[in-house]
Structures are given as C-alpha cells and as structure tokens.
Design an enzyme around this catalytic site. Sequence first.
Site, mmCIF file in Angstrom:
data_model
loop_
_atom_site.group_PDB
_atom_site.id
_atom_site.type_symbol
_atom_site.label_atom_id
_atom_site.label_comp_id
_atom_site.label_asym_id
_atom_site.label_seq_id
_atom_site.Cartn_x
_atom_site.Cartn_y
_atom_site.Cartn_z
ATOM 1 N N HIS A 295 0.823 -1.204 0.000
ATOM 2 C CA HIS A 295 0.000 0.000 0.000
ATOM 3 C C HIS A 295 0.857 1.254 0.000
ATOM 4 C CE1 HIS A 295 0.001 -0.285 4.543
ATOM 5 N NE2 HIS A 295 -0.109 -1.555 4.273
ATOM 6 N N HIS A 338 6.971 2.157 11.065
ATOM 7 C CA HIS A 338 7.723 3.119 10.270
ATOM 8 C C HIS A 338 8.281 4.267 11.096
ATOM 9 C CE1 HIS A 338 3.707 4.917 10.223
ATOM 10 N NE2 HIS A 338 4.232 6.052 9.830
ATOM 11 N N HIS A 372 6.927 4.027 15.204
ATOM 12 C CA HIS A 372 5.544 3.763 15.581
ATOM 13 C C HIS A 372 4.960 2.702 14.668
ATOM 14 C CE1 HIS A 372 5.568 7.109 12.748
ATOM 15 N NE2 HIS A 372 4.301 6.891 12.441
#
Length: 454
Positions: A295, A338, A372
């Site tokens: 995505h 990321h 996170h």
Amino acid sequence: MASETRTSARAGDPSANTGFGAELSSEAEPGALPRTQNAPRHAPMGLFTEQLSSTPFLVGRAEARRSWLYRVRPSTEVGDFSPVPHPGLSAWGSHAAPNLLGWKPRPLPLEATDFVDGLTTVAVGGSAADQAGVAIHNFVTSAPMTRRALCSADGESLLLPDEGELEVRTEFGRLVVGPGDVLVIPRGARFAVNPLGGASRRGWWIEVFGAGFALPPRGVIGANGLAESRHFVAPDAAYEDAPGEWTIFHKYSGTLWAAPSNHSPFDVVAWHGTAVPLAYDLSRFCPVGAVAFDHPDPSIFTVLSAPTAVPGRHVADLVVFPPRWDAAMHTFRRPWYHRQAATEWNAIVTGPTSNRVYSRGGSFLTPPFTPHGITPDALERELSGKDDEKPRFIGDGATWVQLETHFQLSVTDAWREAPWRDVDFAGVARGAKVRFAKGGASFHSSDTIPGLKP
Ligand code: FE2
C-alpha cells in the site's frame, strides 16, 4: 438592520457558491457588487470598498488570494490594539521531545465558554513572526462569541470540529460545519464561532504561517479523484448594519491582541475574489489506493497542502483517512512499522467517542523518526489470518485526519500536562512477538501472487 434574506451555507451543500481558489462573488442586496471594476469612486449604495489581500502581492497568479469587500463601514473604524493575556494561547511550545504523545478527548466545558476563551495551544512548529511554521490549537465552546470577532494575522486557518455543529460567521457570510467537515479561513479574515443549539462543542484550529492551502497536484492519478474544487462551499454574503460596542481580537505574532470597535465587523454587503472562507465535507473526498499488493504512503490521502518553495517540504498537508474499502493480496494490510521525516499529528473527528485516544476527540503526535506502528494485538490478528485476503471495509464510521509537517513541533506546557493526556500512549506499539527462525520458510515458498513472477 440585519439582512435576513440569506441563511448559512453548509459544507456539502451542492447548491451553494462553490470552488476552491475560484473567483467567487456574492451580494446580499441586488446591485451592491460593482460589475466592471473593483474600486469605483462611488461604490454602489454608498458602500466602502476594501481589499483583503491574504497573500503577498507578487506571488504567482495561481497562488494569489485576494478579495474585494463592499461594506457599510470601513474596518479602520477600530481603536488601538492592546495585548490580551490568555491562559491557553501560546506563541511557542516548550517541549520538543521525540516521544509519542497521545491525548484522550478533552472534556467539554460545564460553564459558559466562548471560542476565544476556550482555546488552548497544543503545539507550534516554526514561528508566526518568521512566517514559516504551523500551530495547532484545541477549542471547546459552549457559548456564542457575543459582540466579539477574531482574525489571525499570522496565517491561514483550518477549523476541524469533532463535537457538534458550529455556525461560523465571517465577513463573507455564515457557514455551518460539524464533525467531518473542514473550514478554511483566509489569513486576516474576521470570524466568530457560535455553537449551534447552545450545546458544548469541541475541535481543532490549525494555522499555517507563510503559506496558504492549495489542492495538491494529482500527478499520475490524472484529472479526477481526491478533493474536487467544486465541493468547497463558500458563504452567501450576509451583513448587519449594527453600531455598538464590539471587541476585535487579532492574533499577531503568536499572541492575542484586542481593539474596541463601534460597529459589527460583519457588515459586508457584497464581495468578490479568491480569498474566501470555504467549507468542505471530508466524506466528499474520493480516495485512491492499492488494488493488487502493498500500500502507498499516506500522502495519497492529501486533501489540502500548504507548500513551501522547496518541493515536498510542506508547512502542512491535511490528510484524511475516510471509511473505505481496502483491497490487497499477500500484503501486511495494517499500517506498517515506520519512521518518517515529517512530524505527524493525528486526530479522530467522527465516529464513536470514549475515554480513549483512538476515539472521536482523541489525538496523538508522532515526532520525526520516532518509531511507531500497530499494537501487538493488531499484529497478531494480522498475522493469524483472521483478517483474510478479501476486501475489507475499514473505518467503522470513524474519520481520522492527519497533519503532516516538515516542522518539528514543540508541545505547550498546558497541553502536555493536560489531565486528559494518556501517559501510557508511548508504549502502544511495544511488545511485538519475535518470530524469526533461521532456515524457516522463505519468502518465495510462502508468498506467491497470481501472475507475479518470483
Ligand atoms: Fe506515521
């Protein structure tokens, strides 16, 4: 004497005066708007002519925003500005720290509180004085701004309600916005926020310094999709010719000032131009996304951008994650772990609310390069296959917004020490179970995508 012929336009109203960045016009009295020039010696009906330039004169034509206002009294009919102490507003934050921070919904006020009194600055990046930066404020309000108006000389504003509807009165007319709507107010335009129905309301006020919002380029997406210019709703001109004591608040260089005035500032009978308040219903946003595997970055959900002269380094991008279908094969469908160059600030503006960060009214801040990701429970669910390969509808009625900025944000004392902060939030993604097994199943034996050669 008030003009009663017009009512408030609503975000999403298809019959309204619409167009982002378009040359719009409106007149509350027929014939009040000059048709052939901007500044005739004698404006129609004895009105005063005034230009509001919300961008510098020499910016390119595509960026230029200015409007011409035809009003009962010139806005020079105002006294000197004096500084106003405010317990919640701040030009600066005091905590620039690389930890994740999360907040549950701020409690609504029990006593009468108007928009100005209910402001608390959350975080600031850059500075208003340097005209480079962004500020995020939270507001709660339960009472109308009575004979009070406000403008930001510091930057263009976004209002993002997350509780109840607001009628926002502006020099250009009135707009009604509620949770899931965003209102853009040009730099320098005066406005007053009134909670509809007298109930308590809450939301966010964002200012961008030295930049204005624009629709982002679509690139290879083509000519359609994302936010459409025609869905941005402008108000109809509405005025009151009302002498009386008013207070004009003026946010300048990060601080609040006020001046007395002898009349309502909402006395514009006609206007035309490109610097116009605009309301947008975020459910009108037409997202694009993955249809095969993996995505894309969240930037594909950008509604509005406030760019700088450096490509890609934006003062702010307003991103929306609307309820939508998510379809992909052989893909870790949840947000990946990321770390990124931008500061991310997230808020949930529609959907169920509770005393949790991930509910309507909640918010969280992700500083640059602070790791996170998803919770351990969500990780297990993703890997267990319970969320299978079929398209999923995600969102559950909730609308998340994200502000991406290349500025490092500094959080204020008031917001960092707020009782509604979730002090355990920084660890929300910790505890991922390690699965590494040397010599275990390889990528090619476990993951094959039909039609994709390994
Ligand atoms: Fe992120």
